[in-house]
Scaffold this motif. Structure first.
Motif, PDB file in Angstrom:
ATOM      1  N   TYR A  53       1.165  -1.504   0.209  1.00 55.32           N
ATOM      2  CA  TYR A  53      -0.461  -0.185   0.209  1.00 55.32           C
ATOM      3  C   TYR A  53       0.842   1.339   0.137  1.00 55.32           C
ATOM      4  N   PHE A  54       1.699   1.339   0.935  1.00 57.95           N
ATOM      5  CA  PHE A  54       2.939   1.560   0.886  1.00 57.95           C
ATOM      6  C   PHE A  54       3.564   2.507  -0.999  1.00 57.95           C
ATOM      7  N   LEU A  55       3.976   1.056  -1.559  1.00 61.05           N
ATOM      8  CA  LEU A  55       4.624   1.325  -3.030  1.00 61.05           C
ATOM      9  C   LEU A  55       4.460   1.766  -3.531  1.00 61.05           C
ATOM     10  N   VAL A  56       3.164   1.564  -3.960  1.00 63.44           N
ATOM     11  CA  VAL A  56       2.094   0.977  -5.073  1.00 63.44           C
ATOM     12  C   VAL A  56       1.979   2.237  -5.489  1.00 63.44           C
ATOM     13  N   PRO A  57       1.368   3.593  -5.002  1.00 63.66           N
ATOM     14  CA  PRO A  57       1.299   4.764  -5.422  1.00 63.66           C
ATOM     15  C   PRO A  57       2.849   5.412  -6.375  1.00 63.66           C
ATOM     16  N   LEU A  58       3.372   4.719  -5.106  1.00 58.23           N
ATOM     17  CA  LEU A  58       5.064   5.851  -6.034  1.00 58.23           C
ATOM     18  C   LEU A  58       5.198   4.643  -7.448  1.00 58.23           C
ATOM     19  N   TRP A  59       5.317   3.459  -7.902  1.00 57.82           N
ATOM     20  CA  TRP A  59       5.365   2.309  -8.602  1.00 57.82           C
ATOM     21  C   TRP A  59       4.414   3.406  -9.662  1.00 57.82           C
ATOM     22  N   THR A  60       3.102   3.425  -9.678  1.00 54.59           N
ATOM     23  CA  THR A  60       2.346   3.534 -10.370  1.00 54.59           C
ATOM     24  C   THR A  60       2.408   5.465 -10.766  1.00 54.59           C
ATOM     25  N   ALA A  61       3.142   6.390 -10.384  1.00 50.40           N
ATOM     26  CA  ALA A  61       3.201   7.620 -10.397  1.00 50.40           C
ATOM     27  C   ALA A  61       4.582   7.506 -11.573  1.00 50.40           C
ATOM     28  N   SER A  62       5.207   6.763 -10.865  1.00 52.19           N
ATOM     29  CA  SER A  62       7.225   6.567 -12.284  1.00 52.19           C
ATOM     30  C   SER A  62       6.179   6.223 -13.840  1.00 52.19           C
ATOM     31  N   ARG A  63       5.121   4.907 -13.956  1.00 47.71           N
ATOM     32  CA  ARG A  63       4.464   4.825 -14.568  1.00 47.71           C
ATOM     33  C   ARG A  63       3.956   5.405 -15.485  1.00 47.71           C
ATOM     34  N   ASN A  64       2.591   6.361 -14.948  1.00 47.67           N
ATOM     35  CA  ASN A  64       1.494   6.763 -15.246  1.00 47.67           C
ATOM     36  C   ASN A  64       1.095   5.940 -15.645  1.00 47.67           C
ATOM     37  N   ILE A  65       0.139   5.130 -14.633  1.00 48.68           N
ATOM     38  CA  ILE A  65      -0.765   3.858 -14.951  1.00 48.68           C
ATOM     39  C   ILE A  65      -2.007   5.064 -14.941  1.00 48.68           C
ATOM     40  N   ALA A  66      -3.384   4.338 -15.688  1.00 52.68           N
ATOM     41  CA  ALA A  66      -4.407   4.338 -15.294  1.00 52.68           C
ATOM     42  C   ALA A  66      -5.647   4.039 -14.252  1.00 52.68           C
ATOM     43  N   TYR A  67      -5.717   5.238 -13.381  1.00 46.63           N
ATOM     44  CA  TYR A  67      -6.735   5.027 -12.661  1.00 46.63           C
ATOM     45  C   TYR A  67      -7.015   3.258 -12.285  1.00 46.63           C
TER      46      TYR A  67
END
Length: 115
Positions: A53-67
């Motif tokens: 839960y802590f790492l997923v936002p960092l990972w998705t922000a770096s890859r520009n993944i859709a909501y």
């Protein structure tokens, strides 16, 4: 500087799950019983999902993944976390049951006479 401080402050929420996991590992090292195994598995997976839960936002922000794709990841992590919590809760209930139950001892209940 501000982002580093924010990251460190958000990592403080990992302290409690680490303490619980360490306590369960200590209990498992002292007694190899079902409740210790269940609680260790549950707390370990719970710690892992907490880190996700802590790492997923960092990972998705770096890859520009859709909501929509992000919500799928959170749903999977939530299901895994729920199973881990259930596993821990069952182990805790077994531990409480085994701790609280009183042994049924009927011998030596009445004093013996020397007549």
């Amino acid at each position: 500087m501000n982002s580093i401080l924010t990251t460190l402050l958000s990592l403080t929420s990992v302290i409690a799950p680490c303490i619980v996991f360490g306590s369960c590992c200590y209990f498992l090292s002292k007694k190899k019983v079902v409740e210790a195994i269940l609680m260790t598995i549950g707390s370990g997976i719970g710690l892992f999902t907490h880190l996700l839960y802590f790492l997923v936002p960092l990972w998705t922000a770096s890859r520009n993944i859709a909501y929509t794709e992000i919500s799928i990841y959170y749903t999977i992590i939530g299901l895994i976390g729920t199973l881990a919590s259930l596993c821990f809760a069952v182990g805790l209930l077994i531990l409480i049951h085994n701790t609280v139950k009183k042994p049924n001892v009927f011998h030596d209940q009445f004093p013996m006479s020397n007549d």
